[in-house]
Design a protein around this motif. Sequence first.
Motif, mmCIF file in Angstrom:
data_model
loop_
_atom_site.group_PDB
_atom_site.id
_atom_site.type_symbol
_atom_site.label_atom_id
_atom_site.label_comp_id
_atom_site.label_asym_id
_atom_site.label_seq_id
_atom_site.Cartn_x
_atom_site.Cartn_y
_atom_site.Cartn_z
ATOM 1 N N ARG A 42 1.003 -35.252 25.043
ATOM 2 C CA ARG A 42 1.679 -35.706 24.154
ATOM 3 C C ARG A 42 1.324 -35.450 22.697
ATOM 4 O O ARG A 42 1.838 -35.518 21.994
ATOM 5 N N VAL A 79 3.216 -32.691 21.973
ATOM 6 C CA VAL A 79 4.637 -32.746 21.516
ATOM 7 C C VAL A 79 5.050 -32.607 19.820
ATOM 8 O O VAL A 79 4.989 -32.627 19.568
ATOM 9 N N VAL A 80 4.059 -34.205 18.976
ATOM 10 C CA VAL A 80 3.571 -34.074 18.115
ATOM 11 C C VAL A 80 3.147 -32.739 17.000
ATOM 12 O O VAL A 80 4.204 -32.991 16.199
ATOM 13 N N SER A 121 11.386 -35.196 19.530
ATOM 14 C CA SER A 121 10.034 -35.279 20.407
ATOM 15 C C SER A 121 9.325 -37.079 20.165
ATOM 16 O O SER A 121 9.114 -37.613 20.953
ATOM 17 N N ARG A 122 10.434 -37.758 19.634
ATOM 18 C CA ARG A 122 10.079 -39.288 19.284
ATOM 19 C C ARG A 122 10.586 -39.240 20.957
ATOM 20 O O ARG A 122 10.557 -40.582 21.774
ATOM 21 N N LEU A 152 3.649 -38.716 29.937
ATOM 22 C CA LEU A 152 3.353 -37.325 29.899
ATOM 23 C C LEU A 152 1.888 -37.836 29.573
ATOM 24 O O LEU A 152 1.247 -38.937 29.085
ATOM 25 N N ILE A 188 -1.901 -37.503 28.220
ATOM 26 C CA ILE A 188 -2.051 -37.819 26.493
ATOM 27 C C ILE A 188 -2.676 -36.105 25.842
ATOM 28 O O ILE A 188 -1.421 -35.843 24.390
ATOM 29 N N ILE A 219 11.236 -37.358 23.924
ATOM 30 C CA ILE A 219 10.241 -37.213 24.798
ATOM 31 C C ILE A 219 9.113 -38.061 25.372
ATOM 32 O O ILE A 219 8.725 -38.969 26.164
ATOM 33 N N LEU A 220 8.641 -38.591 23.648
ATOM 34 C CA LEU A 220 7.152 -39.701 23.927
ATOM 35 C C LEU A 220 7.998 -40.812 24.822
ATOM 36 O O LEU A 220 6.916 -42.091 25.143
ATOM 37 N N ASN A 221 9.475 -41.583 23.554
ATOM 38 C CA ASN A 221 9.734 -42.385 24.473
ATOM 39 C C ASN A 221 9.963 -42.785 26.144
ATOM 40 O O ASN A 221 10.360 -43.621 26.138
#
Length: 292
Positions: free
Chosen positions: A233, A236-237, A219-220, A228, A230, A222-224
Amino acid sequence: MPSPRRSVEGRPLGASASSSSSSPGSPAHGGGGRFEFQSLLSSRATCADLTCARLRASESPVHRRGSFPLAAAGPSQAPPPPLPEEDRMDLNPSFLGIALRSLLAIDLWLSKKLGVCAGESSSWGSVRPLMKLLEISGHGIPWLLGTLYCLSRSDSWAGREVLMNLLFALLLDLLLVALIKGLVRRRRPAHNQMDMFVTLSVDKYSFPSGHATRAVLVSRFILNHLVLAIPLRVLVVLWAFVLGLSRVMLGRHNVTDVAFGFFLGYMQYSIVDYCWLSPHNAPVLFVLWNQQ
Ligand SMILES: CC(C)=CCC/C(C)=C/COP(=O)(O)O
């Protein structure tokens, strides 16, 4: 109310061969015990000393004859000399020891309560198939195969760099989790059914949860590295959180396995980010991959 005549381990003081020969009112059982009770209350150190002395005395021939020397001697006698520090440690568990044991007890109790999908007949047994689907979504094999496939299809340097680092992250995760599981060797909860899709030999152990580490790591990542919207995002979390929770609900893990897994996954991403592989610092990797 707890009896004042209890040792630190919960055994009655003098509950050895000697206890049968002491009677209520005798110094070792009531009269002298009063002095002993007051001494036990006076300080922790004195308590440890007395209990140590008591345990020591229980091994001595004098004690076996039925009289505890200190208690029998009465209040006027001096207490025995303090015992060495190492003798006290077993009887005086540290604050950390007590805290850890309490945490472990809460962990086991809570994990059992939350293990509502541990079997088909469990209270939430009907959602077990859904939980198992979630389990596959965080399994190492689909993530490894998916990353390798995307790497083979990627035609940009930037894409290849990100995927190469994702591959490195997934391998690092497998290695670290296997290492810790092998070292800690904590058994999976008793209510777990070992019906998981492809496991390694260390996966008979539960600490930490490999799915939880991977969930947070990926997840971290992908988010970084992916742009994507909101809602995605948030999704994902949520996926990472629900995947971790599902490990406990399926009965695969205790809560602390998942909590530590989340922490480890978070740290693993920081390691990957710190050691970020690029054509500048790891040219061999990129050249070799290009030649494939
Ligand atoms: C065989 C490969 C490549 C990975 C094994 C993945 C796996 C089964 C991890 C165990 O996860 P939990 O510790 O969360 O049960």
